[in-house]
Design an enzyme around this catalytic site. Structure first.
Site, PDB file in Angstrom:
ATOM      1  N   ASP A  70     -27.380 -36.579  -4.525  1.00 15.90           N
ATOM      2  CA  ASP A  70     -26.242 -37.025  -3.703  1.00 15.90           C
ATOM      3  C   ASP A  70     -25.566 -35.797  -3.103  1.00 15.90           C
ATOM      4  O   ASP A  70     -25.731 -34.675  -3.593  1.00 15.90           O
ATOM      5  CB  ASP A  70     -25.226 -37.821  -4.533  1.00 15.90           C
ATOM      6  CG  ASP A  70     -24.060 -38.328  -3.672  1.00 15.90           C
ATOM      7  OD1 ASP A  70     -24.315 -38.917  -2.610  1.00 15.90           O
ATOM      8  OD2 ASP A  70     -22.898 -38.109  -4.048  1.00 15.90           O
ATOM      9  N   SER A  71     -24.781 -36.024  -2.065  1.00 17.30           N
ATOM     10  CA  SER A  71     -24.027 -34.931  -1.457  1.00 17.30           C
ATOM     11  C   SER A  71     -22.978 -34.384  -2.422  1.00 17.30           C
ATOM     12  O   SER A  71     -22.490 -33.273  -2.236  1.00 17.30           O
ATOM     13  CB  SER A  71     -23.341 -35.438  -0.195  1.00 17.30           C
ATOM     14  OG  SER A  71     -22.457 -36.490  -0.533  1.00 17.30           O
ATOM     15  N   TYR A  90     -20.983 -35.182   3.406  1.00 14.85           N
ATOM     16  CA  TYR A  90     -22.019 -35.301   4.432  1.00 14.85           C
ATOM     17  C   TYR A  90     -21.602 -36.337   5.495  1.00 14.85           C
ATOM     18  O   TYR A  90     -22.110 -36.330   6.606  1.00 14.85           O
ATOM     19  CB  TYR A  90     -23.327 -35.805   3.813  1.00 14.85           C
ATOM     20  CG  TYR A  90     -24.181 -34.784   3.093  1.00 14.85           C
ATOM     21  CD1 TYR A  90     -23.693 -33.534   2.703  1.00 14.85           C
ATOM     22  CD2 TYR A  90     -25.510 -35.083   2.782  1.00 14.85           C
ATOM     23  CE1 TYR A  90     -24.505 -32.625   2.026  1.00 14.85           C
ATOM     24  CE2 TYR A  90     -26.325 -34.181   2.117  1.00 14.85           C
ATOM     25  CZ  TYR A  90     -25.829 -32.958   1.734  1.00 14.85           C
ATOM     26  OH  TYR A  90     -26.642 -32.079   1.067  1.00 14.85           O
ATOM     27  N   CYS A 132     -27.439 -41.592  -2.034  1.00 14.41           N
ATOM     28  CA  CYS A 132     -26.379 -41.314  -1.064  1.00 14.41           C
ATOM     29  C   CYS A 132     -26.718 -42.119   0.184  1.00 14.41           C
ATOM     30  O   CYS A 132     -27.827 -41.988   0.728  1.00 14.41           O
ATOM     31  CB  CYS A 132     -26.365 -39.820  -0.758  1.00 14.41           C
ATOM     32  SG  CYS A 132     -25.262 -39.343   0.576  1.00 14.41           S
ATOM     33  N   GLU A 175     -13.336 -37.297  -4.034  1.00 13.69           N
ATOM     34  CA  GLU A 175     -13.803 -35.950  -4.397  1.00 13.69           C
ATOM     35  C   GLU A 175     -12.648 -35.053  -4.877  1.00 13.69           C
ATOM     36  O   GLU A 175     -12.837 -34.199  -5.720  1.00 13.69           O
ATOM     37  CB  GLU A 175     -14.503 -35.287  -3.200  1.00 13.69           C
ATOM     38  CG  GLU A 175     -15.827 -35.905  -2.842  1.00 13.69           C
ATOM     39  CD  GLU A 175     -17.017 -35.365  -3.643  1.00 13.69           C
ATOM     40  OE1 GLU A 175     -16.977 -34.202  -4.075  1.00 13.69           O
ATOM     41  OE2 GLU A 175     -17.980 -36.136  -3.839  1.00 13.69           O
ATOM     42  N   CYS A 198     -21.240 -46.889   0.306  1.00 17.84           N
ATOM     43  CA  CYS A 198     -21.070 -45.468  -0.012  1.00 17.84           C
ATOM     44  C   CYS A 198     -20.986 -45.364  -1.530  1.00 17.84           C
ATOM     45  O   CYS A 198     -20.247 -46.123  -2.166  1.00 17.84           O
ATOM     46  CB  CYS A 198     -19.807 -44.924   0.635  1.00 17.84           C
ATOM     47  SG  CYS A 198     -19.426 -43.235   0.108  1.00 17.84           S
ATOM     48  N   THR A 199     -21.714 -44.419  -2.080  1.00 16.69           N
ATOM     49  CA  THR A 199     -21.809 -44.340  -3.543  1.00 16.69           C
ATOM     50  C   THR A 199     -20.497 -43.893  -4.207  1.00 16.69           C
ATOM     51  O   THR A 199     -20.354 -44.000  -5.417  1.00 16.69           O
ATOM     52  CB  THR A 199     -22.937 -43.371  -3.953  1.00 16.69           C
ATOM     53  OG1 THR A 199     -22.735 -42.118  -3.283  1.00 16.69           O
ATOM     54  CG2 THR A 199     -24.285 -43.931  -3.580  1.00 16.69           C
ATOM     55  N   HIS A 200     -19.577 -43.386  -3.410  1.00 22.67           N
ATOM     56  CA  HIS A 200     -18.274 -43.005  -3.969  1.00 22.67           C
ATOM     57  C   HIS A 200     -17.356 -44.208  -4.189  1.00 22.67           C
ATOM     58  O   HIS A 200     -16.428 -44.153  -4.979  1.00 22.67           O
ATOM     59  CB  HIS A 200     -17.547 -42.043  -3.029  1.00 22.67           C
ATOM     60  CG  HIS A 200     -18.074 -40.643  -3.054  1.00 22.67           C
ATOM     61  ND1 HIS A 200     -19.353 -40.331  -2.683  1.00 22.67           N
ATOM     62  CD2 HIS A 200     -17.474 -39.483  -3.415  1.00 22.67           C
ATOM     63  CE1 HIS A 200     -19.524 -39.025  -2.805  1.00 22.67           C
ATOM     64  NE2 HIS A 200     -18.399 -38.488  -3.241  1.00 22.67           N
TER      65      HIS A 200
HETATM   66  N1  DGL Z   1     -22.061 -40.469  -1.297  1.00 20.52           N
HETATM   67  C1  DGL Z   1     -22.200 -40.510   0.120  1.00 20.52           C
HETATM   68  C2  DGL Z   1     -22.659 -41.893   0.601  1.00 20.52           C
HETATM   69  O1  DGL Z   1     -23.061 -42.737  -0.196  1.00 20.52           O
HETATM   70  C3  DGL Z   1     -20.975 -40.135   0.891  1.00 20.52           C
HETATM   71  C4  DGL Z   1     -20.382 -38.831   0.545  1.00 20.52           C
HETATM   72  C5  DGL Z   1     -20.310 -37.866   1.673  1.00 20.52           C
HETATM   73  O2  DGL Z   1     -19.722 -38.151   2.716  1.00 20.52           O
HETATM   74  O3  DGL Z   1     -20.882 -36.812   1.470  1.00 20.52           O
HETATM   75  O4  DGL Z   1     -22.633 -42.134   1.778  1.00 20.52           O
END
Ligand code: DGL
Length: 280
Positions: free
Chosen positions: A17-18, A49, A80, A165, A199-201
């Protein structure tokens, strides 16, 4: 692209992941398949990202995948959405044939999309995701391949990842930004009965999101679908499965300093872990 010979012996499943978000996916995968070994790589030094261009996300993701191959992974999951949306195809088409055609890289958009066909009744789906994922149109394209009748409406939430984050997601101000984007999404299409957290966050924001999503709308958090789909993939691909070691171990790598990585990673995982800094 540098020409590297990767270890032939079986290795862990790579999860990329990012930053921290992929940990929400990794947790669900480990719950379902604790027997395998996993190697997590978070590119925390270059996160987020979601607001970056196609070329940059592809370049960064490509470097991280190659690192995971170097470290012995035969299978890498892009945990991600932004990387899955902007880099997966290019990695599969351009990188894999050059690097090692026996290794595999999978994304998380397809398994999420497969799940929604049986969830929505109104056939109106809302998608909350990073600007990069929304702009890529990957979700609508994948959804329409499988379910041409489903209408998809997207809403980019540029500030949600930074809120997570930075650990600010529990502060009062977060509610404003959560509500703002949910209201905007529902104003675009009042018939939405299913909202995909693309989005995984975002699972970390789930309690807040629930506060502002009307009852009767299903919220799809993708971890469990990705885990089930990976299990199915391993069953259908014994040649890849036999390249995955099974000692129940998990190692965590970050491109940032571990002092920076560990406190937040522990929040995502709900456990204390050890991590190592890796240079790409
Ligand atoms: N975890 C990323 C996703 O699922 C987003 C995080 C980022 O923007 O880097 O899109």
């Amino acid at each position: 692209m540098k020409q590297t010979v990767f270890p032939e012996e079986p290795g862990p499943i790579g999860v990329f992941d990012s930053g921290y978000g992929g940990l929400t996916i990794l947790s669900r995968i480990r719950e379902l398949m604790p027997e395998y070994d996993y190697l997590y790589l978070g590119d925390n030094a270059r996160t987020p990202y979601g607001t970056r261009s196609f070329e940059v996300v592809y370049g960064f993701t490509s470097e991280c995948v190659e690192k995971l191959f170097e470290l012995g992974c035969h299978l890498v999951i892009l945990a991600c959405n932004t990387a899955s949306a902007k880099a997966l195809k290019s990695i599969q088409v351009n990188d894999i044939p050059q690097l090692d055609e026996n290794r595999r890289v999978l994304g998380i958009i397809r398994p999420t999309v497969e799940s929604i066909g049986s969830i929505t009744k109104s056939r109106h789906i809302g998608l909350l995701a990073t600007p990069g994922t929304i702009k890529s149109m990957s979700y609508p394209m994948e959804i329409h391949k499988l379910f041409p009748d489903i209408k998809v409406c997207g809403e980019a939430c540029p500030i949600w990842v930074p809120l997570v984050e930075t650990g600010e997601y529990k502060s009062e101000g977060t509610d404003f930004f959560i509500r703002k984007h949910i209201d905007a999404l529902l104003a675009k299409d009042p018939d939405i009965d299913t909202i995909v957290l693309g989005c995984t966050h975002y699972p970390l924001l789930l309690d807040r999101i629930r506060k502002y999503v009307p009852a009767g709308i299903t919220i799809v958090s993708q971890g469990e679908y990705v885990a089930v789909s990976l299990k199915d993939y391993l069953m259908r691909h014994p040649e890849i499965e036999e390249k995955c070691t099974r000692n129940g171990q998990c190692r965590y790598l970050t491109t940032e300093s571990t002092e920076q990585f560990l406190p937040s990673a522990s929040i995502f995982l709900n456990e204390t872990i050890k991590a190592e800094t890796v240079s790409l």
